[in-house]
Enzyme design. Structure first.
Site, PDB file in Angstrom:
ATOM      1  CB  SER A  22       5.822  35.585   7.410  1.00 17.94           C
ATOM      2  OG  SER A  22       4.843  36.245   6.644  1.00 17.94           O
ATOM      3  CD  GLU A  24       0.567  40.104  12.767  1.00 22.18           C
ATOM      4  OE1 GLU A  24       0.895  40.428  11.604  1.00 22.18           O
ATOM      5  OE2 GLU A  24      -0.341  40.675  13.396  1.00 22.18           O
ATOM      6  CB  THR A  55       1.411  42.465  17.345  1.00 16.56           C
ATOM      7  OG1 THR A  55       1.026  41.783  18.537  1.00 16.56           O
ATOM      8  CG2 THR A  55       0.918  41.702  16.132  1.00 16.56           C
ATOM      9  CB  ALA A  58      -2.846  50.138  21.818  1.00 16.47           C
ATOM     10  CG  ASP A 116      -5.447  51.850  14.760  1.00 17.51           C
ATOM     11  OD1 ASP A 116      -5.672  52.614  13.806  1.00 17.51           O
ATOM     12  OD2 ASP A 116      -5.312  50.624  14.633  1.00 17.51           O
ATOM     13  CE1 TYR A 155      -4.878  48.429   7.248  1.00 15.41           C
ATOM     14  CE2 TYR A 155      -3.317  49.786   6.004  1.00 15.41           C
ATOM     15  CZ  TYR A 155      -3.732  49.203   7.193  1.00 15.41           C
ATOM     16  OH  TYR A 155      -2.983  49.395   8.330  1.00 15.41           O
ATOM     17  CE  LYS A 175       1.802  52.069   4.293  1.00 15.89           C
ATOM     18  NZ  LYS A 175       0.902  51.500   5.319  1.00 15.89           N
ATOM     19  CD  GLN A 222     -10.436  35.999  19.419  1.00 14.17           C
ATOM     20  OE1 GLN A 222     -10.200  34.936  18.842  1.00 14.17           O
ATOM     21  NE2 GLN A 222      -9.691  36.443  20.417  1.00 14.17           N
ATOM     22  CG  PHE A 226      -9.975  40.553  16.087  1.00 15.22           C
ATOM     23  CD1 PHE A 226     -10.126  41.178  17.315  1.00 15.22           C
ATOM     24  CD2 PHE A 226      -9.230  39.367  16.031  1.00 15.22           C
ATOM     25  CE1 PHE A 226      -9.569  40.633  18.465  1.00 15.22           C
ATOM     26  CE2 PHE A 226      -8.678  38.822  17.177  1.00 15.22           C
ATOM     27  CZ  PHE A 226      -8.849  39.453  18.397  1.00 15.22           C
ATOM     28  CG  HIS A 276       1.801  37.818   7.495  1.00 18.64           C
ATOM     29  ND1 HIS A 276       3.052  37.797   8.072  1.00 18.64           N
ATOM     30  CD2 HIS A 276       0.987  38.412   8.413  1.00 18.64           C
ATOM     31  CE1 HIS A 276       3.007  38.363   9.278  1.00 18.64           C
ATOM     32  NE2 HIS A 276       1.765  38.746   9.501  1.00 18.64           N
TER      33      HIS A 276
HETATM   34  P1  FAD Z   1      -0.348  54.582   7.561  1.00 18.79           P
HETATM   35  O1  FAD Z   1       0.200  53.861   6.396  1.00 18.79           O
HETATM   36  O2  FAD Z   1       0.444  55.703   8.118  1.00 18.79           O
HETATM   37  O3  FAD Z   1      -1.774  55.136   7.080  1.00 18.79           O
HETATM   38  C1  FAD Z   1      -2.886  55.292   7.926  1.00 18.79           C
HETATM   39  C2  FAD Z   1      -3.954  56.126   7.222  1.00 18.79           C
HETATM   40  O4  FAD Z   1      -3.544  57.484   7.200  1.00 18.79           O
HETATM   41  C3  FAD Z   1      -4.242  55.746   5.768  1.00 18.79           C
HETATM   42  O5  FAD Z   1      -5.608  55.922   5.535  1.00 18.79           O
HETATM   43  C4  FAD Z   1      -3.445  56.758   4.989  1.00 18.79           C
HETATM   44  O6  FAD Z   1      -4.001  56.957   3.694  1.00 18.79           O
HETATM   45  C5  FAD Z   1      -3.550  57.984   5.862  1.00 18.79           C
HETATM   46  N1  FAD Z   1      -2.403  58.883   5.738  1.00 18.79           N
HETATM   47  C6  FAD Z   1      -1.102  58.567   5.969  1.00 18.79           C
HETATM   48  N2  FAD Z   1      -0.322  59.644   5.754  1.00 18.79           N
HETATM   49  C7  FAD Z   1      -1.152  60.658   5.405  1.00 18.79           C
HETATM   50  C8  FAD Z   1      -0.959  62.034   5.089  1.00 18.79           C
HETATM   51  N3  FAD Z   1       0.265  62.584   5.086  1.00 18.79           N
HETATM   52  N4  FAD Z   1      -2.050  62.792   4.787  1.00 18.79           N
HETATM   53  C9  FAD Z   1      -3.297  62.241   4.808  1.00 18.79           C
HETATM   54  N5  FAD Z   1      -3.533  60.944   5.114  1.00 18.79           N
HETATM   55  C10 FAD Z   1      -2.482  60.177   5.409  1.00 18.79           C
HETATM   56  N6  FAD Z   1      -1.317  47.992  15.010  1.00 18.79           N
HETATM   57  C11 FAD Z   1      -0.667  47.991  16.206  1.00 18.79           C
HETATM   58  O7  FAD Z   1      -0.968  48.818  17.081  1.00 18.79           O
HETATM   59  N7  FAD Z   1       0.346  47.089  16.475  1.00 18.79           N
HETATM   60  C12 FAD Z   1       0.734  46.164  15.566  1.00 18.79           C
HETATM   61  O8  FAD Z   1       1.646  45.366  15.840  1.00 18.79           O
HETATM   62  C13 FAD Z   1       0.073  46.121  14.293  1.00 18.79           C
HETATM   63  N8  FAD Z   1       0.438  45.224  13.329  1.00 18.79           N
HETATM   64  C14 FAD Z   1      -0.187  45.260  12.098  1.00 18.79           C
HETATM   65  C15 FAD Z   1       0.253  44.379  11.100  1.00 18.79           C
HETATM   66  C16 FAD Z   1      -0.350  44.371   9.838  1.00 18.79           C
HETATM   67  C17 FAD Z   1       0.153  43.428   8.776  1.00 18.79           C
HETATM   68  C18 FAD Z   1      -1.448  45.263   9.581  1.00 18.79           C
HETATM   69  C19 FAD Z   1      -2.137  45.232   8.228  1.00 18.79           C
HETATM   70  C20 FAD Z   1      -1.875  46.150  10.550  1.00 18.79           C
HETATM   71  C21 FAD Z   1      -1.255  46.173  11.818  1.00 18.79           C
HETATM   72  N9  FAD Z   1      -1.632  47.071  12.827  1.00 18.79           N
HETATM   73  C22 FAD Z   1      -0.980  47.073  14.046  1.00 18.79           C
HETATM   74  C23 FAD Z   1      -2.751  48.002  12.612  1.00 18.79           C
HETATM   75  C24 FAD Z   1      -2.307  49.391  12.085  1.00 18.79           C
HETATM   76  O9  FAD Z   1      -1.545  50.063  13.074  1.00 18.79           O
HETATM   77  C25 FAD Z   1      -3.578  50.178  11.756  1.00 18.79           C
HETATM   78  O10 FAD Z   1      -4.241  49.602  10.663  1.00 18.79           O
HETATM   79  C26 FAD Z   1      -3.445  51.679  11.575  1.00 18.79           C
HETATM   80  O11 FAD Z   1      -4.753  52.258  11.515  1.00 18.79           O
HETATM   81  C27 FAD Z   1      -2.746  52.143  10.299  1.00 18.79           C
HETATM   82  O12 FAD Z   1      -1.435  51.832  10.303  1.00 18.79           O
HETATM   83  P2  FAD Z   1      -0.567  52.008   8.933  1.00 18.79           P
HETATM   84  O13 FAD Z   1       0.810  51.642   9.272  1.00 18.79           O
HETATM   85  O14 FAD Z   1      -1.232  51.346   7.805  1.00 18.79           O
HETATM   86  O15 FAD Z   1      -0.701  53.616   8.753  1.00 18.79           O
END
Ligand code: FAD
Length: 298
Positions: A22, A24, A55, A58, A116, A155, A175, A222, A226, A276
């Site tokens: 896949s 991205e 993607t 933000a 984020d 991660y 999840k 770059q 990141f 990916h």
């Molecule tokens: P989550 O899985 O919700 O977790 C985030 C953190 O919060 C973790 O440390 C988790 O342990 C903690 N947490 C979650 N729930 C709880 C709870 N109830 N109590 C305490 N702690 C908790 N970002 C973008 O803006 N746009 C994109 O298109 C994008 N694409 C991505 C694609 C991939 C493959 C990856 C790996 C990342 C991508 N990101 C993107 C970045 C991502 O949004 C960030 O890494 C963000 O910080 C975490 O997102 P997550 O979905 O992993 O969050």
């Protein structure tokens, strides 16, 4: 140290499950960037990826562009497209409306993320007062709306905001249990980190595929920026290889190809069959890496 499923597939190399790729992309901002985007999609589509994903900027800043790109990829190339979606700065109703929009446009794959905060990666995340709290909550919401193929993030070096490994793996499990079909990892450059993470996830009872996210180094400067922002570390040996190549693009490209080639061939030897690629809307390095994995465009 390696996963039993991987070990099994490695032992039966001849019956290895089919390679799944896949790719991205990010939604282009300018006409020139859009031209490169479509050029790269056109070159990578013949590799028959399982899907290409686009993607989500933000705070939903690319909402329309993400939808436009995934819709056009599906209609013009026939390659399945996945739309990323985050919870940042939107109520549940607003996010649900985007999900329904994807459904109406025939997009049935979503990469579901928390996102984020606008202040930047690493700052504490405060959900919108009426919003989804995290990615697990979002996955459950998407499942209520339709039968989507859902990917989530994982991660190999632990999410920077997870208190410890247990919290990180528990979060991934939530999840998957909420209905995600697979996890895609953040970029990583030490395969041992990925394999260790896989082992922890399997021990915790997570059986869904955890697809390695591979970041070819188009520009070391770059990518190291990141990586620092998202908590992925750059090994010293790798930094060493790129020293002094800022003004030597040809050697930089050769070193980048060698580094990524080592990474993917080692993972292939470990039995990994799903990859990916973070393309940054470029095709050359990914085309070369796909060839090493045995997939050609023609
Ligand atoms: P989550 O899985 O919700 O977790 C985030 C953190 O919060 C973790 O440390 C988790 O342990 C903690 N947490 C979650 N729930 C709880 C709870 N109830 N109590 C305490 N702690 C908790 N970002 C973008 O803006 N746009 C994109 O298109 C994008 N694409 C991505 C694609 C991939 C493959 C990856 C790996 C990342 C991508 N990101 C993107 C970045 C991502 O949004 C960030 O890494 C963000 O910080 C975490 O997102 P997550 O979905 O992993 O969050």
């Amino acid at each position: 140290m390696i996963d039993d499923n991987l070990r099994a597939s490695r032992q039966t190399a001849d019956n290895r499950p089919e390679l799944q790729l896949s790719f991205e992309f990010f939604p282009p901002k300018t006409d020139a960037m859009e031209e490169r985007f479509w050029d790269s999609i056109g070159k990578l589509a013949p590799l028959k990826p399982r899907f290409v994903s686009v993607t989500y900027g933000a705070g939903g800043s690319t909402r329309e562009r993400t939808l436009r790109m995934v819709s056009r990829i599906t209609s013009d190339t026939g390659v399945p497209a996945a739309a990323h979606l985050t919870c940042v700065g939107s109520s549940r109703d607003e996010v649900d409306a985007v999900v329904r929009g994807y459904k109406q446009a025939g997009i049935n794959r979503i990469v579901a993320l928390r996102g984020d905060p606008p202040e930047g990666v690493g700052q504490p995340f405060t959900p919108h007062p009426d919003g989804y709290e995290n990615a697990a909550d979002l996955v459950a919401g998407i499942r209520r709306i339709g039968d989507f193929d859902i990917s989530v993030a994982a991660y190999p070096e632990k999410h920077p905001q997870s208190a410890d490994w247990d919290a990180d793996i528990d979060n991934l499990k939530r999840k998957i249990d909420a209905g995600a079909d697979r996890a895609i990892t953040q970029m990583f450059f030490r395969n041992a980190d990925y394999l260790r993470f896989l082992e922890k996830a399997r021990k915790a009872g997570i059986t869904a595929p955890i697809v390695p996210g591979i970041q070819p180094i188009h520009s070391f400067k770059q990518i190291s920026g990141f990586a620092a922002r998202c908590g992925a570390s750059i090994p010293d040996w790798m930094a060493e290889r790129f020293v002094g190549l800022e003004d030597d693009p040809e050697t930089h490209a050769l070193v980048a190809a060698a580094v990524a080639a080592e990474q993917v061939t080692e993972l292939l030897d470990e039995g990994v069959t799903e990859f990916h690629f973070y393309t940054l809307n470029r095709s050359n390095l990914v085309l070369a890496l796909a060839r090493l994995l045995g997939r050609r465009s023609g």
